[in-house]
Design a protein around this motif. Structure first.
Motif, PDB file in Angstrom:
ATOM      1  N   LEU A 219       2.944   2.238  -4.232  1.00 35.17           N
ATOM      2  CA  LEU A 219       4.204   2.125  -3.505  1.00 35.17           C
ATOM      3  C   LEU A 219       4.022   1.231  -2.286  1.00 35.17           C
ATOM      4  N   SER A 220       5.071   0.446  -2.000  1.00 38.73           N
ATOM      5  CA  SER A 220       5.085  -0.344  -0.766  1.00 38.73           C
ATOM      6  C   SER A 220       6.171   0.189   0.158  1.00 38.73           C
ATOM      7  N   PHE A 221       5.862   0.199   1.439  1.00 34.13           N
ATOM      8  CA  PHE A 221       6.785   0.657   2.470  1.00 34.13           C
ATOM      9  C   PHE A 221       7.324  -0.566   3.214  1.00 34.13           C
ATOM     10  N   CYS A 222       8.631  -0.624   3.365  1.00 35.05           N
ATOM     11  CA  CYS A 222       9.271  -1.716   4.107  1.00 35.05           C
ATOM     12  C   CYS A 222       9.715  -1.166   5.456  1.00 35.05           C
ATOM     13  N   LEU A 223       9.103  -1.669   6.509  1.00 32.79           N
ATOM     14  CA  LEU A 223       9.283  -1.083   7.839  1.00 32.79           C
ATOM     15  C   LEU A 223      10.441  -1.703   8.612  1.00 32.79           C
ATOM     16  N   ASN A 224      11.151  -0.847   9.339  1.00 33.23           N
ATOM     17  CA  ASN A 224      12.198  -1.330  10.240  1.00 33.23           C
ATOM     18  C   ASN A 224      11.818  -1.100  11.696  1.00 33.23           C
ATOM     19  N   LYS A 225      10.635  -0.565  11.899  1.00 29.38           N
ATOM     20  CA  LYS A 225      10.169  -0.249  13.238  1.00 29.38           C
ATOM     21  C   LYS A 225       8.657  -0.476  13.282  1.00 29.38           C
ATOM     22  N   THR A 226       8.167  -1.005  14.384  1.00 24.27           N
ATOM     23  CA  THR A 226       6.742  -1.263  14.516  1.00 24.27           C
ATOM     24  C   THR A 226       5.972   0.038  14.706  1.00 24.27           C
ATOM     25  N   LEU A 227       4.834   0.129  14.022  1.00 22.27           N
ATOM     26  CA  LEU A 227       3.939   1.277  14.165  1.00 22.27           C
ATOM     27  C   LEU A 227       2.620   0.782  14.756  1.00 22.27           C
ATOM     28  N   LYS A 228       2.207   1.402  15.851  1.00 24.58           N
ATOM     29  CA  LYS A 228       0.950   1.026  16.471  1.00 24.58           C
ATOM     30  C   LYS A 228       0.170   2.276  16.858  1.00 24.58           C
TER      31      LYS A 228
ATOM     32  N   LYS B 277       4.002  -4.361  11.961  1.00 27.63           N
ATOM     33  CA  LYS B 277       5.205  -4.878  12.600  1.00 27.63           C
ATOM     34  C   LYS B 277       6.476  -4.532  11.837  1.00 27.63           C
ATOM     35  N   ALA B 278       7.549  -4.336  12.563  1.00 29.25           N
ATOM     36  CA  ALA B 278       8.861  -4.156  11.956  1.00 29.25           C
ATOM     37  C   ALA B 278       9.169  -5.363  11.077  1.00 29.25           C
ATOM     38  N   GLY B 279       9.714  -5.101   9.893  1.00 24.76           N
ATOM     39  CA  GLY B 279      10.015  -6.171   8.954  1.00 24.76           C
ATOM     40  C   GLY B 279       8.894  -6.483   7.994  1.00 24.76           C
ATOM     41  N   SER B 280       7.755  -5.833   8.154  1.00 25.70           N
ATOM     42  CA  SER B 280       6.621  -6.116   7.289  1.00 25.70           C
ATOM     43  C   SER B 280       6.558  -5.162   6.099  1.00 25.70           C
ATOM     44  N   ILE B 281       5.729  -5.524   5.135  1.00 24.95           N
ATOM     45  CA  ILE B 281       5.479  -4.725   3.942  1.00 24.95           C
ATOM     46  C   ILE B 281       4.121  -4.055   4.093  1.00 24.95           C
ATOM     47  N   VAL B 282       4.066  -2.781   3.768  1.00 25.34           N
ATOM     48  CA  VAL B 282       2.788  -2.064   3.809  1.00 25.34           C
ATOM     49  C   VAL B 282       2.536  -1.430   2.442  1.00 25.34           C
ATOM     50  N   MET B 283       1.459  -1.843   1.804  1.00 21.06           N
ATOM     51  CA  MET B 283       1.072  -1.261   0.519  1.00 21.06           C
ATOM     52  C   MET B 283       0.177  -0.056   0.793  1.00 21.06           C
ATOM     53  N   ALA B 284       0.531   1.091   0.180  1.00 26.71           N
ATOM     54  CA  ALA B 284      -0.087   2.361   0.557  1.00 26.71           C
ATOM     55  C   ALA B 284      -1.305   2.735  -0.264  1.00 26.71           C
ATOM     56  N   GLY B 285      -1.669   1.933  -1.257  1.00 26.87           N
ATOM     57  CA  GLY B 285      -2.861   2.235  -2.034  1.00 26.87           C
ATOM     58  C   GLY B 285      -2.549   2.673  -3.453  1.00 26.87           C
ATOM     59  N   ALA B 286      -3.483   2.402  -4.347  1.00 21.76           N
ATOM     60  CA  ALA B 286      -3.281   2.657  -5.771  1.00 21.76           C
ATOM     61  C   ALA B 286      -3.300   4.143  -6.093  1.00 21.76           C
ATOM     62  N   LEU B 287      -2.434   4.536  -7.035  1.00 25.31           N
ATOM     63  CA  LEU B 287      -2.408   5.924  -7.490  1.00 25.31           C
ATOM     64  C   LEU B 287      -3.556   6.220  -8.448  1.00 25.31           C
ATOM     65  N   THR B 288      -3.963   5.192  -9.192  1.00 26.04           N
ATOM     66  CA  THR B 288      -5.006   5.367 -10.203  1.00 26.04           C
ATOM     67  C   THR B 288      -5.987   4.199 -10.131  1.00 26.04           C
ATOM     68  N   ALA B 289      -7.015   4.258 -10.940  1.00 27.37           N
ATOM     69  CA  ALA B 289      -7.997   3.179 -10.973  1.00 27.37           C
ATOM     70  C   ALA B 289      -7.352   1.876 -11.433  1.00 27.37           C
ATOM     71  N   ALA B 290      -7.847   0.765 -10.914  1.00 27.03           N
ATOM     72  CA  ALA B 290      -7.366  -0.556 -11.312  1.00 27.03           C
ATOM     73  C   ALA B 290      -7.804  -0.873 -12.732  1.00 27.03           C
ATOM     74  N   ILE B 291      -7.001  -1.713 -13.411  1.00 29.84           N
ATOM     75  CA  ILE B 291      -7.344  -2.116 -14.773  1.00 29.84           C
ATOM     76  C   ILE B 291      -7.525  -3.632 -14.834  1.00 29.84           C
ATOM     77  N   PRO B 292      -8.526  -4.116 -15.576  1.00 34.78           N
ATOM     78  CA  PRO B 292      -8.750  -5.566 -15.687  1.00 34.78           C
ATOM     79  C   PRO B 292      -7.672  -6.229 -16.521  1.00 34.78           C
ATOM     80  N   VAL B 293      -7.369  -7.481 -16.214  1.00 38.02           N
ATOM     81  CA  VAL B 293      -6.347  -8.228 -16.949  1.00 38.02           C
ATOM     82  C   VAL B 293      -6.835  -9.638 -17.225  1.00 38.02           C
ATOM     83  N   GLY B 294      -6.205 -10.259 -18.234  1.00 35.43           N
ATOM     84  CA  GLY B 294      -6.479 -11.639 -18.574  1.00 35.43           C
ATOM     85  C   GLY B 294      -5.215 -12.318 -19.051  1.00 35.43           C
TER      86      GLY B 294
END
Length: 258
Positions: A105-114, A220-237
């Motif tokens: 999941l990605s979080f779209c912020l409207n307020k700065t977090l510090k 920063k407000a207006g930025s995208i924050v990715m919260a981390g994978a739910l499961t293991a990553a899978i290789p792709v080609g």
């Protein structure tokens, strides 16, 4: 420790799409703080070159990813505008080295977090909406045989990311029990719930804000924050299609081409 020299090696490896030996092999004394200083060397290089920083990612927040890389603490990286793909856009594997895909999941912020002191409640208040996302990770380190310091120095093994078109207000998402499936070419590969990410992905975002305080960095407000994978990553080609679907929130898909 020559942070710039180490950053140069990673920068050239990414630019030329080649694998290099682990930084920690020649620098066994490298600490986590050292690794972040290497990361920041390349972040500042990209900013100086005119690239735009649009967000941050926290990684290694689920047991699946921690077991995959044999670590027990999270890390983070910086997200730039030239890394983002729109939902359904193709990803060229020829631009990468050894890509893997994660659903999160990605979080779209409207307020700065510090930080320090950012709480889960602060994250809820600062978030406009959350969106299904794919992170395409890549390592410049040979064969993904990395230690924590190696992936940190390598900007959290970041490469590309994609956010879905479905935007859900955070208060309408059950941050513990929302299920996700990760499919590759129509076959279910992994599944999990948002509880896999520190019990609540918002807790991972709060953790990130507090970790960044060490280097006086803010979300920063207006930025995208990715919260981390739910499961293991899978290789792709080339030829693969990966889809992450979140219950009640929609899905996001990426097609990989040569």
């Amino acid at each position: 420790m020559d942070y710039k020299k180490l950053a140069d090696a990673l920068f050239e490896a990414e630019k030329n799409r080649v694998q290099i030996d682990r930084l920690t092999d020649e620098n066994p004394e490298m600490t986590v703080e050292d690794a972040y200083r290497v990361q920041l060397e390349n972040v500042n290089r990209r900013l100086t070159n005119g690239e735009k920083l649009i967000g941050m990612k926290i990684g290694l927040t689920s047991q699946g990813m921690q077991k995959l890389l044999n670590v027990d603490v999270p890390d983070y990286g910086h997200l730039f505008a030239n890394m983002i793909l729109t939902d359904g856009q193709v990803c060229h594997v020829s631009e990468l080295i050894q890509p893997k895909v994660e659903g999160e999941l990605s979080f779209c912020l409207n307020k700065t977090l510090k930080g320090p002191g950012v709480t889960v409640a602060d994250v809820y208040e600062a978030t406009s909406y959350v969106v299904p996302s794919l992170e395409i990770v890549d390592s410049r380190i040979k064969d993904w045989k990395i230690k924590l310091q190696d992936t940190i120095a390598d900007n959290g093994s970041s490469a590309r990311f994609m956010v879905g078109s479905g935007m859900t207000p955070i208060e309408k998402v059950d941050m513990r029990l929302t299920g996700m499936t990760l499919e590759k070419n129509g076959e279910l590969i992994n599944s999990g719930t948002t509880a896999e990410v520190w019990g609540n992905p918002a807790a991972a975002v709060a953790c990130l804000a507090n970790m960044l305080a060490e280097f006086d960095i803010e979300l920063k407000a207006g930025s995208i924050v990715m919260a981390g994978a739910l499961t293991a990553a899978i290789p792709v080609g080339a030829g693969d299609v990966v889809t992450a679907s979140f219950c009640g929130m929609g899905s996001v898909s990426a097609k990989f081409v040569k």
